[in-house]
Design an enzyme around this catalytic site. Structure first.
Site, PDB file in Angstrom:
ATOM      1  N   ARG A 128       1.026  -1.302  -0.018  1.00  0.00           N
ATOM      2  CA  ARG A 128      -0.218   0.115   0.002  1.00  0.00           C
ATOM      3  C   ARG A 128       0.810   1.350  -0.162  1.00  0.00           C
ATOM      4  NH1 ARG A 128      -2.902   0.453   5.166  1.00  0.00           N
ATOM      5  NH2 ARG A 128      -1.600   2.424   5.402  1.00  0.00           N
ATOM      6  N   GLU A 145       4.565   7.268   2.560  1.00  0.00           N
ATOM      7  CA  GLU A 145       5.336   6.100   2.985  1.00  0.00           C
ATOM      8  C   GLU A 145       4.720   4.877   2.000  1.00  0.00           C
ATOM      9  OE1 GLU A 145       4.850   4.861   7.076  1.00  0.00           O
ATOM     10  OE2 GLU A 145       2.801   4.641   6.850  1.00  0.00           O
ATOM     11  N   ASN A 147       3.986   0.768   2.109  1.00  0.00           N
ATOM     12  CA  ASN A 147       4.001  -0.427   3.268  1.00  0.00           C
ATOM     13  C   ASN A 147       4.180  -1.636   2.542  1.00  0.00           C
ATOM     14  OD1 ASN A 147       2.536   1.265   5.412  1.00  0.00           O
ATOM     15  ND2 ASN A 147       1.586   2.004   3.839  1.00  0.00           N
ATOM     16  N   SER A 152      -3.143  -2.521   5.985  1.00  0.00           N
ATOM     17  CA  SER A 152      -4.245  -3.004   6.457  1.00  0.00           C
ATOM     18  C   SER A 152      -5.456  -2.086   5.992  1.00  0.00           C
ATOM     19  CB  SER A 152      -4.575  -2.720   8.118  1.00  0.00           C
ATOM     20  OG  SER A 152      -4.145  -1.326   8.426  1.00  0.00           O
ATOM     21  N   LYS A 309      11.995   3.060   6.355  1.00  0.00           N
ATOM     22  CA  LYS A 309      12.066   4.633   5.740  1.00  0.00           C
ATOM     23  C   LYS A 309      13.359   4.791   5.145  1.00  0.00           C
ATOM     24  CE  LYS A 309       8.105   5.035   7.623  1.00  0.00           C
ATOM     25  NZ  LYS A 309       7.616   3.654   7.865  1.00  0.00           N
ATOM     26  N   LYS A 367      11.291  10.659  11.152  1.00  0.00           N
ATOM     27  CA  LYS A 367      10.586   9.069  10.973  1.00  0.00           C
ATOM     28  C   LYS A 367      11.760   7.986  11.531  1.00  0.00           C
ATOM     29  CE  LYS A 367       7.071   9.711   7.650  1.00  0.00           C
ATOM     30  NZ  LYS A 367       6.396   9.177   6.545  1.00  0.00           N
ATOM     31  N   GLU A 371       6.703   0.581  11.417  1.00  0.00           N
ATOM     32  CA  GLU A 371       5.477   0.528  10.972  1.00  0.00           C
ATOM     33  C   GLU A 371       4.530   0.514  11.810  1.00  0.00           C
ATOM     34  OE1 GLU A 371       5.011   1.073   7.707  1.00  0.00           O
ATOM     35  OE2 GLU A 371       7.193   0.518   7.216  1.00  0.00           O
ATOM     36  N   GLY A 372       3.224   0.745  11.658  1.00  0.00           N
ATOM     37  CA  GLY A 372       2.113   0.776  12.675  1.00  0.00           C
ATOM     38  C   GLY A 372       1.488   1.987  13.435  1.00  0.00           C
ATOM     39  N   ARG A 455      -8.121   7.670   4.528  1.00  0.00           N
ATOM     40  CA  ARG A 455      -7.868   7.552   6.043  1.00  0.00           C
ATOM     41  C   ARG A 455      -7.717   9.035   6.641  1.00  0.00           C
ATOM     42  NH1 ARG A 455      -2.931   4.456   7.974  1.00  0.00           N
ATOM     43  NH2 ARG A 455      -2.064   5.613   6.386  1.00  0.00           N
TER      44      ARG A 455
END
Length: 481
Positions: A128, A145, A147, A152, A309, A367, A371-372, A455
């Site tokens: 993603r 970013e 992923n 998700s 990153k 950064k 992740e998350g 989002r």
């Protein structure tokens, strides 16, 4: 500079009585269609509550949405090539490995498996790529970013446009539905898992989902299982934690990962992307066992390393994209979506980046390799962090990224347990585009864009992760600007 605004698709405010009525309907719709999560404070396997959502679909420029969709297969291929370039990964991560134990552990597994001889050359990527609109540049998308693990909300956001269309009709604006793009992320992502399963070619094999000890985002994960089961009733799916994988699996002499007496064809990680998910050596040993096996991994360890990153920052350096993509239009299109990205290594460029951030911290985001959600550093805290780390090798585990200033839109965020109706709030939206790629170093077998998510968060919130409780699920309403 004042942030620009995009107009809501429906005139605001909505009449109080109408708003209360439509929110009640929307909450019931969400619960009855699985737009839900488990409650973190009062966890129960017998109950879900609504996932936070934005009542009205948020405006997004059609040209930029289409650009992101068209770029996804190009980015899939780019990350696939990066993941298979051993020398580039080693060079890019070398400084971070000295100070970031988590990335170093992943890297050690990669080296160990590579040196032993890779048992499964084919990898599955359910990727993603996330974007914000950059307001000072005519609302053009800039990549936040990329992923490569546990990407998700493809499942739940597949249903979001249906809910948004229902809400618009209830408000008497059914004519606006034509501006909402279809979203088939769930079907596309599950199709990738099924295709990888068939490539494995053992009819008795199973699919293994690697999950957390406690899964709050249960609907999003289970919908993948239900979709695969509906499309392919012959495929059995197991959900196991890394600790359970350590206890319940073995490698046989064919390098098959054996679970419950059956070989595992595909291992799909919905956990394993942050240090807390490896509380002991058992979890690391389980990860190594999976990587040693001939199961097709989603992601393989080198895909996960490619999603760090440091790699994102390195790809933005002059000449690096050309190394992987060659000269031409595709390379310039990818470079155009990059925000300013800077290394903090101990060299001339790193020192220059530190000085820039100390002089004007509000312009940047700091950064780490995580992740998350919830890991980035903003504003005055950047100055504090860099002052503390300036002469420590710890700073090499971070990158500095130009802060993206997206346009604002007004809207209503509906949250479980919150007063109804919610206030009108200033919001900003982040677009995610899902992609599927399957292939080996020698050949890409499958590569496509499969769907999207939106989002949205309050404009004054730094982080926007829905699973972390910071953002809200949304649908794009495409504008012809």
């Amino acid at each position: 500079m004042a942030q620009a605004r995009l107009a809501s698709c429906v005139p605001l405010p909505v009449d109080h009585k109408t708003l209360v009525n439509v929110i009640e309907k929307a909450k019931d719709w969400a619960l009855m269609h699985g737009v839900g999560m488990r409650d973190r404070k009062q966890f129960s396997k017998d109950a879900i509550q609504i996932a936070p959502f934005v009542l009205l679909p948020s405006p997004f420029p059609r040209t930029e949405f289409n650009k992101a969709v068209e770029l996804q297969p190009i980015l899939n291929e780019l990350m696939h090539k990066v993941a298979h370039d051993d020398e580039f990964l080693q060079h890019t991560l070398q400084n971070a490995l000295q100070v970031d134990e988590f990335t170093a552990n992943l890297y050690d597994i990669w080296v160990k498996v590579r040196d032993e001889g890779i048992s499964q050359s084919t990898s599955l990527g359910l990727f993603r790529s996330d974007y914000l609109l950059q307001q000072p540049q005519q609302n053009r998308i800039k990549q936040v970013e990329f992923n490569t693990i546990a990407s998700s909300f493809g499942a739940i956001t597949t249903y979001l446009p249906c809910m948004s269309r229902y809400i618009l009709r209830q408000l008497g604006h059914g004519d606006l539905i034509k501006h909402m793009p279809e979203n088939r992320a769930l079907s596309g992502l599950c199709g990738g898992i099924i295709e990888a399963y068939d490539m494995y070619g053992v009819p008795s094999a199973v699919v293994l989902f690697v999950v957390e000890e406690v899964s709050y985002n249960i609907c999003d994960q289970r919908f993948h299982e239900f979709e695969i089961s509906e499309k392919r009733p012959d495929i059995q799916i197991f959900r196991k934690t890394l600790n359970e994988i350590y206890e319940e699996t073995d490698l046989n002499d064919k390098k098959q990962l054996v679970l419950d007496g059956r070989p595992v064809a595909v291992v799909y990680y919905r956990s394993g992307y942050e240090p807390a998910q490896y509380p002991s050596q058992r979890e690391w040993d389980a990860r190594l066992r999976v990587e040693r096996s001939n199961a097709i991994k989603c992601p393989s360890i080198h895909y996960q390393l490619a999603g760090t990153k440091k790699v994102q920052q390195a790809l933005a350096a002059p000449g690096v994209l050309e190394k992987f993509m060659g000269p031409g239009g595709a390379t310039s299109r990818v470079r155009d979506i990059f925000a300013g990205l800077y290394s903090l290594d101990f060299d001339e460029n790193g020192e220059r980046a530190v000085e820039m951030a100390l002089a004007d911290a509000e312009r940047f985001v700091l950064k780490p390799q995580r992740e998350g959600g919830g890991n980035n550093i903003y504003g005055p805290e950047i100055r504090d962090a860099l002052t503390r780390m300036r002469h420590s090798r710890e700073r090499a585990a971070y990158i500095l990224m130009e802060r993206i200033l997206p346009p604002l839109v007004q809207g209503y965020v509906v949250r479980p347990g919150a007063p109804v109706p919610p206030p009108i709030s200033d919001l900003v939206s982040e677009l995610g585009i899902f992609g599927v790629i399957i292939g080996s170093k020698e050949k890409i077998l499958h590569n496509k864009q499969v769907g999207h998510m939106l989002r949205t968060k309050l404009a004054d919130a730094n982080e926007g992760g829905v699973a972390a409780g910071l953002g809200a699920l949304d649908s794009p309403y495409l504008l012809d600007l």
